[in-house]
Write an enzyme that holds these catalytic residues in place. Structure first.
Site, PDB file in Angstrom:
ATOM      1  CB  CYS A  35     -20.089  53.156  10.095  1.00 44.71           C
ATOM      2  SG  CYS A  35     -20.836  51.785  10.965  1.00 44.71           S
ATOM      3  NE  ARG A  83     -15.504  56.974  10.602  1.00 44.93           N
ATOM      4  CZ  ARG A  83     -15.396  57.680  11.736  1.00 44.93           C
ATOM      5  NH1 ARG A  83     -14.261  58.294  12.002  1.00 44.93           N
ATOM      6  NH2 ARG A  83     -16.387  57.736  12.601  1.00 44.93           N
ATOM      7  CD1 TRP A 130     -17.276  48.530  14.466  1.00 42.98           C
ATOM      8  CD2 TRP A 130     -15.765  47.594  13.128  1.00 42.98           C
ATOM      9  NE1 TRP A 130     -16.487  47.714  15.228  1.00 42.98           N
ATOM     10  CE2 TRP A 130     -15.562  47.121  14.442  1.00 42.98           C
ATOM     11  CE3 TRP A 130     -14.930  47.153  12.119  1.00 42.98           C
ATOM     12  CZ2 TRP A 130     -14.555  46.215  14.761  1.00 42.98           C
ATOM     13  CZ3 TRP A 130     -13.927  46.256  12.432  1.00 42.98           C
ATOM     14  CH2 TRP A 130     -13.750  45.809  13.732  1.00 42.98           C
ATOM     15  CG  ASN A 156     -20.419  56.404  12.800  1.00 39.13           C
ATOM     16  OD1 ASN A 156     -20.349  55.294  13.321  1.00 39.13           O
ATOM     17  ND2 ASN A 156     -19.607  57.408  13.128  1.00 39.13           N
ATOM     18  N   GLY A 157     -23.339  55.212  14.367  1.00 41.84           N
ATOM     19  CA  GLY A 157     -23.736  55.385  15.759  1.00 41.84           C
ATOM     20  C   GLY A 157     -24.601  54.223  16.217  1.00 41.84           C
ATOM     21  CD  GLU A 199      -0.107  42.278  24.895  1.00 42.30           C
ATOM     22  OE1 GLU A 199      -0.382  43.075  23.986  1.00 42.30           O
ATOM     23  OE2 GLU A 199      -0.009  41.049  24.706  1.00 42.30           O
ATOM     24  CE  LYS A 250       0.976  44.331  20.944  1.00 41.94           C
ATOM     25  NZ  LYS A 250       0.179  43.333  21.570  1.00 41.94           N
ATOM     26  CD  GLU A 287       2.405  41.762  17.945  1.00 39.27           C
ATOM     27  OE1 GLU A 287       1.708  41.590  16.941  1.00 39.27           O
ATOM     28  OE2 GLU A 287       1.978  42.250  19.005  1.00 39.27           O
ATOM     29  CG  HIS A 329      13.773  28.809  39.093  1.00 37.78           C
ATOM     30  ND1 HIS A 329      14.268  28.113  40.173  1.00 37.78           N
ATOM     31  CD2 HIS A 329      12.801  29.621  39.580  1.00 37.78           C
ATOM     32  CE1 HIS A 329      13.606  28.468  41.270  1.00 37.78           C
ATOM     33  NE2 HIS A 329      12.718  29.367  40.949  1.00 37.78           N
ATOM     34  CE  LYS A 383      -5.666  44.021  14.685  1.00 37.50           C
ATOM     35  NZ  LYS A 383      -4.863  44.380  15.851  1.00 37.50           N
TER      36      LYS A 383
HETATM   37  C1  AGP Z   1      -1.166  40.877  18.865  1.00 37.43           C
HETATM   38  O1  AGP Z   1      -0.638  42.137  18.770  1.00 37.43           O
HETATM   39  C2  AGP Z   1      -1.120  40.110  17.625  1.00 37.43           C
HETATM   40  N1  AGP Z   1      -1.731  40.788  16.567  1.00 37.43           N
HETATM   41  C3  AGP Z   1      -1.601  38.668  17.772  1.00 37.43           C
HETATM   42  O2  AGP Z   1      -0.874  38.061  18.800  1.00 37.43           O
HETATM   43  C4  AGP Z   1      -3.094  38.525  18.096  1.00 37.43           C
HETATM   44  O3  AGP Z   1      -3.360  38.924  19.400  1.00 37.43           O
HETATM   45  C5  AGP Z   1      -3.475  37.053  17.927  1.00 37.43           C
HETATM   46  O4  AGP Z   1      -3.244  36.685  16.595  1.00 37.43           O
HETATM   47  C6  AGP Z   1      -4.936  36.805  18.316  1.00 37.43           C
HETATM   48  O5  AGP Z   1      -5.775  37.515  17.472  1.00 37.43           O
HETATM   49  P1  AGP Z   1      -7.333  37.604  17.820  1.00 37.43           P
HETATM   50  O6  AGP Z   1      -7.474  38.316  19.119  1.00 37.43           O
HETATM   51  O7  AGP Z   1      -7.909  38.376  16.668  1.00 37.43           O
HETATM   52  O8  AGP Z   1      -7.865  36.205  17.874  1.00 37.43           O
END
Ligand code: AGP
Length: 594
Positions: free
Chosen positions: A2, A27, A71, A97-98, A467, A471, A474, A490, A589
């Site tokens: 927090c 935070r 948070w 915070n903690g 993954e 990354k 993205e 294949h 996000k």
């Molecule tokens: C990952 O870097 C992305 N932001 C996106 O794929 C994310 O993982 C996905 O939208 C799932 O989000 P969540 O874990 O909050 O459910």
């Protein structure tokens, strides 16, 4: 994690409190509140963002005050759980915070002594303890209260009629900002940089007694000196703790995140999920579902659970599962979601609940929708993840999956002991990857010139290839595909050539030889090849164009070190290409629409 602040001076406290909380929202941002004293204490708090607080809060008169942006960890986001918290008289207000570990014992004791509690938080015990020990001297009462508290804390204490603020820290950061006839207290420097860049960093166990004209630091009851520092960072730099982007900061937070998440569960005697009891209750199958990066963690989870528990684990993409997934009533469904608000995952959870499945959520945001739908929620301790690209939440999710499986592992005692030892060493192994950025930077400079890239892996590192590709896609806008190494021949082989680099994850497990032959096939088709391999691997250097080495770990933990290396590779490639790393185009996000 927090954000807490305090102000004492000659100006009205409220505007400082609101502005500095806004600077600390990275935070935590699920609720916030302020308390201002002018004789008596007035509090305004709610499950709102700081910008709303600024708009709707009444003007609270007073030149001393405290504030908090939350948070949630203990007790979901709500008006009553928001900080500041007060004692029975309303004369003592605290922001914290903690995490307080001995909450239950303290609360029962205080209730038996006649104290009334209104919130679900751990923090609320602090003002009640201060009230219990107050005997005319606030700092002494705070010292007495903290002597019985176990856990981590940074606190600021406000008391009606006391022309001072008392601040204390243990395992959570806290600073004092020095002004002219005013002083500031905050979790971190971004909160005060609009007002001063003269800062004192409180050390573990320090208690600060702050008036508008003086700052005294006490430790174990005696006064101590603390050095004044001049902060040269801009506010934005400070929010990122000196890192250029939140993504890089969050990548570097992973050793701590791994320690915190493991620490949360290894200290508890109770299993994360009582699989045996569930089995006795008739659970017949297990399913993990998620989206995006969380889905890749779920795929790694499948390998971990099947290897250690020897029970089959189904893995589904949540957005697909909602439309065709077979919902077996006696299924334990684990839904992984960092934000806890991803619409596809929530829809799948509701569907599973409708048919009587037991649903466990692995989430990072306390009080999120997922935690309200799930029968049980296991929280990762990654803290707020600001960058759209998920990094630290991925490794935190893996820690929960490791702990879930290790609790019931069929592995023999020796293997179990070595795995537990390796888990404890993981933070330092990840730190080694972070310290090895130079070679990753060189590979990124090289990779940044290409528009199409393949990532390949086998076994438990196949999901890591997925993954790594996600990354890179993205944040750098390079078209990247993750593939099971054996699948490349294949079809995708048709795309190989000088303009299509391949990143190969070469773990020292039962897939090693097969990966080496795949690499030879790829090199035969002239694709540039970057290998991610364990330090001390003499062979790989002769096959690959570049080698990013990672520390030796038990193969079951290799996804952690490999993923961190690929996060850095994506970050530096995007940086080379000048991309808006923290907030890539077209992404959010938390994807709250289907
Ligand atoms: C990952 O870097 C992305 N932001 C996106 O794929 C994310 O993982 C996905 O939208 C799932 O989000 P969540 O874990 O909050 O459910």
């Amino acid at each position: 994690m927090c954000g807490i602040v305090g102000y004492i001076g000659e100006k009205q406290a409220q505007s400082f409190l609101v502005n500095s909380l806004r600077r600390l929202e990275y935070r935590g941002y699920d609720s916030c509140g302020i308390a201002v004293a002018d004789g008596s204490i007035e509090v305004y708090k709610d499950a709102i963002r700081v910008e709303t607080l600024e708009r709707v809060a009444p003007q609270l008169g007073g030149k001393v005050g405290i504030g908090h942006t939350r948070w949630a960890t203990c007790g979901g986001p709500s008006q009553v759980n928001a900080h500041p918290h007060c004692d029975c008289t309303g004369n003592i207000a605290v922001v914290h915070n903690g995490v307080i570990n001995n909450l239950q014992g303290l609360k029962q004791q205080l209730i038996s002594e006649g104290h009334n509690f209104v919130s679900e938080t751990d923090t609320e015990v602090i003002p009640h303890l201060i009230e219990k020990y107050y005997n005319g001297n606030l700092e002494k009462a705070v010292e007495a209260a903290l002597r019985v508290v176990e856990g981590s804390y940074a606190i600021v204490v406000l008391m009606a009629g006391e022309p001072k603020l008392v601040a204390a820290r243990k395992d959570s950061p806290l600073i004092i900002g020095i002004g002219d006839r005013e002083n500031f207290i905050a979790s971190d420097v971004p909160a005060i940089l609009d007002y001063t860049n003269r800062v004192i960093y409180l050390e573990e166990g320090d208690i600060g007694v702050v008036t508008k004209d003086s700052i005294k630091i006490r430790r174990d009851g005696t006064e101590v000196d603390r050095e004044e520092h001049k902060v040269l960072w801009s506010i934005e730099e400070a929010q990122k703790a000196g890192y250029e982007h939140f993504m890089l900061k969050e990548i570097h937070e992973q050793p701590k995140v791994i320690r915190d998440t493991l620490g949360e569960y290894t200290s508890s005697a109770e299993p994360v999920v009582d699989l045996m009891r569930l089995r006795d209750e008739g659970i017949e199958s297990m399913l993990i579902l998620a989206c995006g990066t969380s889905y890749h963690a779920a795929l790694v989870g499948k390998y971990i659970v099947e290897e250690l528990l020897r029970i089959p684990m189904m893995v589904e993409i949540a957005s697909e599962f909602s439309y065709y997934g077979q919902t077996l009533a006696r299924t334990l469904a684990i839904v992984i979601t960092q934000s806890g608000e991803t619409a596809d995952s929530l829809k799948a959870m509701k569907r599973l609940k409708e048919v009587g499945c037991r649903v466990v959520a692995i989430a990072n945001v306390v009080g999120s929708s997922a935690s309200r739908i799930a029968d049980q929620t296991i929280y990762t301790k990654a803290g707020p993840e600001i960058s759209v690209a998920a990094t630290k939440s991925f490794t935190a999710q893996l820690m929960v999956l490791y702990w879930l499986a290790i609790g019931y592992s069929k592995a023999d005692a020796r293997r179990l002991a070595s795995m537990l030892l390796e888990l404890r060493q993981l933070p330092s192994k990840v730190q080694q990857v972070l310290d090895n950025e130079d070679i990753i930077l060189q590979c990124a400079r090289y990779l940044s010139k290409y528009e199409n890239v393949f990532f390949i892996g086998r076994g438990i590192n196949f999901p890591v290839a997925l993954e790594g590709a996600l990354k890179l896609k993205e944040v750098s806008y390079i078209h990247a595909e993750g593939y099971a190494a054996g699948e490349l021949k294949h079809g995708p082989f048709a795309l190989l050539g000088e303009n299509t680099p391949v990143i190969a994850i070469v773990a020292r497990d039962n897939t090693y030889e097969a990966m080496l032959s795949n690499i030879k096939e790829i090199k035969a088709r002239k694709s540039p090849l970057i290998a991610l391999a364990e330090e001390g691997d003499e062979v790989i250097g002769s096959l690959a164009d570049s080698v990013i080495t990672v520390p030796q770990v038990d193969a079951i933990f290799s996804p952690v070190v490999n993923a961190v290396a690929l996060q850095l590779l994506a970050y530096y490639t995007a940086k080379e290409r000048g991309c808006p790393i923290d907030f890539p185009r077209n992404l959010a996000k938390s994807v709250t629409v289907e």
